[in-house]
Design an enzyme around this catalytic site. Structure first.
Site, PDB file in Angstrom:
ATOM      1  N   GLY A 216      39.551  35.195  38.430  1.00 38.76           N
ATOM      2  CA  GLY A 216      40.271  35.905  37.369  1.00 38.76           C
ATOM      3  C   GLY A 216      40.211  35.052  36.121  1.00 38.76           C
ATOM      4  O   GLY A 216      39.167  34.445  35.843  1.00 38.76           O
ATOM      5  N   ASN A 217      41.315  34.971  35.370  1.00 41.76           N
ATOM      6  CA  ASN A 217      41.339  33.987  34.284  1.00 41.76           C
ATOM      7  C   ASN A 217      41.329  32.587  34.857  1.00 41.76           C
ATOM      8  O   ASN A 217      40.640  31.706  34.371  1.00 41.76           O
ATOM      9  CB  ASN A 217      42.552  34.226  33.388  1.00 41.76           C
ATOM     10  CG  ASN A 217      42.285  35.365  32.432  1.00 41.76           C
ATOM     11  OD1 ASN A 217      41.240  35.405  31.771  1.00 41.76           O
ATOM     12  ND2 ASN A 217      43.197  36.315  32.372  1.00 41.76           N
TER      13      ASN A 217
ATOM     14  N   ASN B 173      57.287  37.850  38.286  1.00 36.78           N
ATOM     15  CA  ASN B 173      56.400  36.722  37.993  1.00 36.78           C
ATOM     16  C   ASN B 173      56.782  36.214  36.605  1.00 36.78           C
ATOM     17  O   ASN B 173      56.456  36.829  35.601  1.00 36.78           O
ATOM     18  CB  ASN B 173      54.948  37.228  38.032  1.00 36.78           C
ATOM     19  CG  ASN B 173      53.947  36.115  37.798  1.00 36.78           C
ATOM     20  OD1 ASN B 173      54.323  34.973  37.533  1.00 36.78           O
ATOM     21  ND2 ASN B 173      52.670  36.450  37.876  1.00 36.78           N
TER      22      ASN B 173
ATOM     23  N   LYS C 140      56.565  39.368  34.195  1.00 33.70           N
ATOM     24  CA  LYS C 140      55.894  40.573  34.707  1.00 33.70           C
ATOM     25  C   LYS C 140      56.682  41.039  35.913  1.00 33.70           C
ATOM     26  O   LYS C 140      57.143  40.212  36.703  1.00 33.70           O
ATOM     27  CB  LYS C 140      54.470  40.242  35.157  1.00 33.70           C
ATOM     28  CG  LYS C 140      53.550  39.878  34.027  1.00 33.70           C
ATOM     29  CD  LYS C 140      52.137  39.680  34.557  1.00 33.70           C
ATOM     30  CE  LYS C 140      51.299  38.965  33.530  1.00 33.70           C
ATOM     31  NZ  LYS C 140      50.220  38.176  34.093  1.00 33.70           N
TER      32      LYS C 140
ATOM     33  N   HIS D  84      46.620  29.885  44.097  1.00 32.41           N
ATOM     34  CA  HIS D  84      46.149  31.241  44.422  1.00 32.41           C
ATOM     35  C   HIS D  84      46.271  31.543  45.911  1.00 32.41           C
ATOM     36  O   HIS D  84      45.575  32.412  46.439  1.00 32.41           O
ATOM     37  CB  HIS D  84      44.655  31.443  44.035  1.00 32.41           C
ATOM     38  CG  HIS D  84      44.380  31.501  42.572  1.00 32.41           C
ATOM     39  ND1 HIS D  84      43.234  30.970  42.009  1.00 32.41           N
ATOM     40  CD2 HIS D  84      45.084  32.013  41.549  1.00 32.41           C
ATOM     41  CE1 HIS D  84      43.261  31.170  40.710  1.00 32.41           C
ATOM     42  NE2 HIS D  84      44.372  31.795  40.393  1.00 32.41           N
TER      43      HIS D  84
ATOM     44  N   HIS E  33      38.404  33.687  44.396  1.00 29.11           N
ATOM     45  CA  HIS E  33      39.330  34.412  43.511  1.00 29.11           C
ATOM     46  C   HIS E  33      38.909  34.090  42.082  1.00 29.11           C
ATOM     47  O   HIS E  33      39.066  32.955  41.614  1.00 29.11           O
ATOM     48  CB  HIS E  33      40.766  33.965  43.781  1.00 29.11           C
ATOM     49  CG  HIS E  33      41.752  34.591  42.830  1.00 29.11           C
ATOM     50  ND1 HIS E  33      42.632  35.581  43.211  1.00 29.11           N
ATOM     51  CD2 HIS E  33      41.966  34.393  41.506  1.00 29.11           C
ATOM     52  CE1 HIS E  33      43.343  35.964  42.170  1.00 29.11           C
ATOM     53  NE2 HIS E  33      42.957  35.243  41.112  1.00 29.11           N
TER      54      HIS E  33
ATOM     55  N   ARG F 106      57.247  35.104  42.397  1.00 29.26           N
ATOM     56  CA  ARG F 106      56.035  34.294  42.484  1.00 29.26           C
ATOM     57  C   ARG F 106      56.352  32.913  41.918  1.00 29.26           C
ATOM     58  O   ARG F 106      56.738  32.779  40.750  1.00 29.26           O
ATOM     59  CB  ARG F 106      54.920  34.926  41.667  1.00 29.26           C
ATOM     60  CG  ARG F 106      53.674  34.101  41.762  1.00 29.26           C
ATOM     61  CD  ARG F 106      52.584  34.599  40.856  1.00 29.26           C
ATOM     62  NE  ARG F 106      51.397  33.797  41.097  1.00 29.26           N
ATOM     63  CZ  ARG F 106      50.358  33.768  40.297  1.00 29.26           C
ATOM     64  NH1 ARG F 106      50.335  34.517  39.222  1.00 29.26           N
ATOM     65  NH2 ARG F 106      49.327  33.014  40.566  1.00 29.26           N
TER      66      ARG F 106
ATOM     67  N   GLU G 154      48.363  40.522  44.651  1.00 31.69           N
ATOM     68  CA  GLU G 154      49.322  39.435  44.894  1.00 31.69           C
ATOM     69  C   GLU G 154      50.755  39.958  44.887  1.00 31.69           C
ATOM     70  O   GLU G 154      51.588  39.514  45.667  1.00 31.69           O
ATOM     71  CB  GLU G 154      49.163  38.361  43.820  1.00 31.69           C
ATOM     72  CG  GLU G 154      47.894  37.551  44.006  1.00 31.69           C
ATOM     73  CD  GLU G 154      47.505  36.780  42.759  1.00 31.69           C
ATOM     74  OE1 GLU G 154      47.102  37.421  41.771  1.00 31.69           O
ATOM     75  OE2 GLU G 154      47.614  35.554  42.776  1.00 31.69           O
TER      76      GLU G 154
ATOM     77  N   GLU H  29      35.938  41.231  41.410  1.00 31.96           N
ATOM     78  CA  GLU H  29      35.972  42.656  41.783  1.00 31.96           C
ATOM     79  C   GLU H  29      35.065  43.510  40.918  1.00 31.96           C
ATOM     80  O   GLU H  29      34.595  44.568  41.339  1.00 31.96           O
ATOM     81  CB  GLU H  29      37.412  43.187  41.665  1.00 31.96           C
ATOM     82  CG  GLU H  29      38.348  42.601  42.698  1.00 31.96           C
ATOM     83  CD  GLU H  29      39.819  42.834  42.354  1.00 31.96           C
ATOM     84  OE1 GLU H  29      40.140  43.861  41.731  1.00 31.96           O
ATOM     85  OE2 GLU H  29      40.645  41.971  42.704  1.00 31.96           O
TER      86      GLU H  29
ATOM     87  N   ARG I 250      34.063  40.688  30.241  1.00 31.46           N
ATOM     88  CA  ARG I 250      33.414  41.934  29.786  1.00 31.46           C
ATOM     89  C   ARG I 250      32.615  41.677  28.518  1.00 31.46           C
ATOM     90  O   ARG I 250      31.473  42.123  28.373  1.00 31.46           O
ATOM     91  CB  ARG I 250      34.451  43.024  29.542  1.00 31.46           C
ATOM     92  CG  ARG I 250      34.980  43.617  30.816  1.00 31.46           C
ATOM     93  CD  ARG I 250      36.251  44.346  30.578  1.00 31.46           C
ATOM     94  NE  ARG I 250      37.330  43.411  30.284  1.00 31.46           N
ATOM     95  CZ  ARG I 250      38.608  43.647  30.497  1.00 31.46           C
ATOM     96  NH1 ARG I 250      38.989  44.800  30.959  1.00 31.46           N
ATOM     97  NH2 ARG I 250      39.519  42.745  30.236  1.00 31.46           N
TER      98      ARG I 250
ATOM     99  N   GLY J 149      39.771  39.749  38.788  1.00 32.88           N
ATOM    100  CA  GLY J 149      39.157  40.626  37.781  1.00 32.88           C
ATOM    101  C   GLY J 149      37.638  40.498  37.698  1.00 32.88           C
ATOM    102  O   GLY J 149      36.920  41.503  37.603  1.00 32.88           O
TER     103      GLY J 149
HETATM  104  P1  ADP Z   1      44.460  36.971  35.860  1.00 35.05           P
HETATM  105  O1  ADP Z   1      43.987  35.665  36.420  1.00 35.05           O
HETATM  106  O2  ADP Z   1      45.094  36.828  34.510  1.00 35.05           O
HETATM  107  O3  ADP Z   1      45.235  37.828  36.839  1.00 35.05           O
HETATM  108  P2  ADP Z   1      42.379  38.970  36.224  1.00 35.05           P
HETATM  109  O4  ADP Z   1      42.267  38.832  37.704  1.00 35.05           O
HETATM  110  O5  ADP Z   1      42.931  40.220  35.672  1.00 35.05           O
HETATM  111  O6  ADP Z   1      43.107  37.734  35.549  1.00 35.05           O
HETATM  112  O7  ADP Z   1      40.883  38.768  35.644  1.00 35.05           O
HETATM  113  C1  ADP Z   1      40.638  38.707  34.281  1.00 35.05           C
HETATM  114  C2  ADP Z   1      39.137  38.564  34.079  1.00 35.05           C
HETATM  115  O8  ADP Z   1      38.465  39.666  34.702  1.00 35.05           O
HETATM  116  C3  ADP Z   1      38.758  38.546  32.615  1.00 35.05           C
HETATM  117  O9  ADP Z   1      37.741  37.586  32.381  1.00 35.05           O
HETATM  118  C4  ADP Z   1      38.183  39.944  32.436  1.00 35.05           C
HETATM  119  O10 ADP Z   1      37.237  40.008  31.403  1.00 35.05           O
HETATM  120  C5  ADP Z   1      37.510  40.149  33.796  1.00 35.05           C
HETATM  121  N1  ADP Z   1      37.208  41.564  34.003  1.00 35.05           N
HETATM  122  C6  ADP Z   1      38.068  42.608  34.074  1.00 35.05           C
HETATM  123  N2  ADP Z   1      37.387  43.782  34.196  1.00 35.05           N
HETATM  124  C7  ADP Z   1      36.071  43.470  34.190  1.00 35.05           C
HETATM  125  C8  ADP Z   1      34.850  44.233  34.280  1.00 35.05           C
HETATM  126  N3  ADP Z   1      34.873  45.539  34.384  1.00 35.05           N
HETATM  127  N4  ADP Z   1      33.685  43.559  34.261  1.00 35.05           N
HETATM  128  C9  ADP Z   1      33.654  42.206  34.153  1.00 35.05           C
HETATM  129  N5  ADP Z   1      34.751  41.433  34.059  1.00 35.05           N
HETATM  130  C10 ADP Z   1      35.949  42.058  34.073  1.00 35.05           C
END
Ligand code: ADP
Length: 401
Positions: free
Chosen positions: A211-212, A10, A17, A181, A209, A92, A387, A336, A286, A333
């Site tokens: 994440g960021n 990626n 990565k 995504h 989905h 990717r 992914e 989940e 978090r 993130g």
């Molecule tokens: P990316 O899109 O970069 O792959 P991820 O899927 O890893 O991102 O998601 C990142 C997000 O998930 C960040 O906002 C992070 O704070 C959040 N996150 C990760 N672990 C936790 C947790 N235990 N509780 C709440 N949010 C979390």
């Protein structure tokens, strides 16, 4: 002993990565990452399975190929991997435009097509192509497969993907909704169907989905029928630092009222908005959750907006499902790991019959099925995305003799 492995790459503008998979094992044998490529702060690390990570010795100002080479040298120095043989490489690729609706074996034409899509994905297309070129140099004899984030959404219909702007902009400049995504949405849809004993080609799913970057997709009978992201990954939901939907007149207003230039507004909407902008604290969920629990009003507002907008988008996507969803999937993130987001979103969707099971929601990570809803309504389920493994699987399907 020699290991036959699939390498998944990626490649971003200044980072790469990678992950190595045994044929059908979803747990990577090893992962690695090199950052700040092309600068003298280039650095990287890798880890074998769950062992502690180790440093990669990267050449100062190294390019993508040198970064990849350094990462592989590090991995090969591990006794467990010193006979490592890469069997196929999966890449990717963020944007496949209208040209790619499935993974493809890379040849000169594919590479040229990815480069040609650069105007649609200015940040990603060039590094994606660089990653492919670097891997071809390192593994000239090995099949290389491109897996596109947009491909899964190529099934959406014109009434869903066209913007209400002059037709010639679509024809000349390819301006339409594409969605992103896709690899993740397709993967978790398959996993959810398997766990819930649904027939993937005969069910209605919503997938969030988070994440960021965040996007939601409606999946009817295994195909994407609508999704929240558009021409670029800025459209749709509130994200870590991206605004998601705003009034399209905002550019004009900000230029006139705040004297901002086009690039400044683009930067503002992509890097300074979303959860970061709303909270003024962070894009890290978090951190925001902790502040939320401490009663910080800005964090509370950011999370409320995030969840409300997500629920509203999911409600809208249901139109394309032509019926009530069988299941709502949370992944990424945040999806989940945040019981708070799931609880608020499911509560907003009460009109669709969703009911939260608060106990299951708190333990979704350790509950093997991942179900977080009560049995009295449609299912809400947590499915960890993977992914990289999905790319490895697509690579095996196309790349191996
Ligand atoms: P990316 O899109 O970069 O792959 P991820 O899927 O890893 O991102 O998601 C990142 C997000 O998930 C960040 O906002 C992070 O704070 C959040 N996150 C990760 N672990 C936790 C947790 N235990 N509780 C709440 N949010 C979390």
């Amino acid at each position: 002993m020699s290991f036959m492995l699939i390498l998944v790459i990626n490649c971003g503008s200044s980072s790469v990565k990678l992950a190595l998979f045994h044929h059908d094992d979803p747990n990577p044998v090893a992962t690695g990452m090199v950052d700040c490529i092309g600068t003298d702060s280039i650095s990287g690390s890798y880890r074998i399975g769950h062992e502690p990570s180790k440093e990669i010795h990267c050449p100062a100002n190294g390019d993508h190929a040198e970064a990849l080479d350094a990462a592989l040298t590090g991995l090969r120095s591990e006794p467990a991997l010193n006979n490592l043989t890469v069997t196929a490489v999966g890449h990717r690729i963020v944007h496949g435009g209208q040209k790619f609706s499935a993974p493809v074996l890379v040849d000169a034409e594919t590479l040229a097509a990815i480069r040609e899509l650069a105007p649609l994905a200015p940040v990603h297309a060039v590094p994606n192509a660089l990653g492919i070129e670097a891997a071809i140099r390192l593994f000239p004899e090995v099949p290389q497969v491109a897996v596109f984030d947009t491909a899964f959404h190529q099934t959406i219909e014109p009434q869903v993907y066209r913007y209400a702007i002059p037709e010639e902009l679509y024809r000349k400049h390819r301006i339409r909704r594409y969605g992103f995504h896709g690899t993740s949405h397709a993967y978790v849809a398959g996993e959810a169907a398997r766990r819930l004993n649904l027939e993937l080609n005969n069910c209605r799913l919503l997938s969030a989905h988070l994440g960021n970057g965040c996007s939601a997709t409606a999946i009817l009978n295994g195909e994407s029928v609508d999704t929240s992201m558009g021409l670029t990954p800025l459209e749709g939901l509130v994200m870590g630092t991206r605004s998601g939907n705003v009034d399209p007149n905002l550019h004009n207003y900000l230029a006139k009222e705040a004297g901002l230039k086009l690039e400044e507004i683009t930067d503002l909407l992509n890097r300074k908005s979303g959860l970061t902008g709303l909270s003024g604290i962070s894009n890290d969920f978090r951190v925001l959750t902790q502040k939320f629990n401490e009663g910080n009003q800005a964090a509370q507002l950011a999370i409320e907006v995030f969840c409300f907008r997500l629920a509203r988008e999911l409600a809208g996507l249901t139109v394309a499902l032509k019926g009530m969803p069988d299941a709502l999937i949370f992944t990424g993130g945040i999806g989940e790991n945040s019981p708070l987001v799931r609880a608020k979103t499911i509560t907003h969707l009460a009109a669709f019959g969703f009911q939260l099971d608060p106990d299951k929601n708190e333990t979704a990570g350790s509950n093997s099925m991942g179900i977080v809803s009560s049995p009295h309504g449609p299912t809400a389920i947590v499915v960890p995305t993977n992914e990289e493994f999905a790319i490895a699987r697509a690579t095996i399907a196309l790349g191996l003799p």
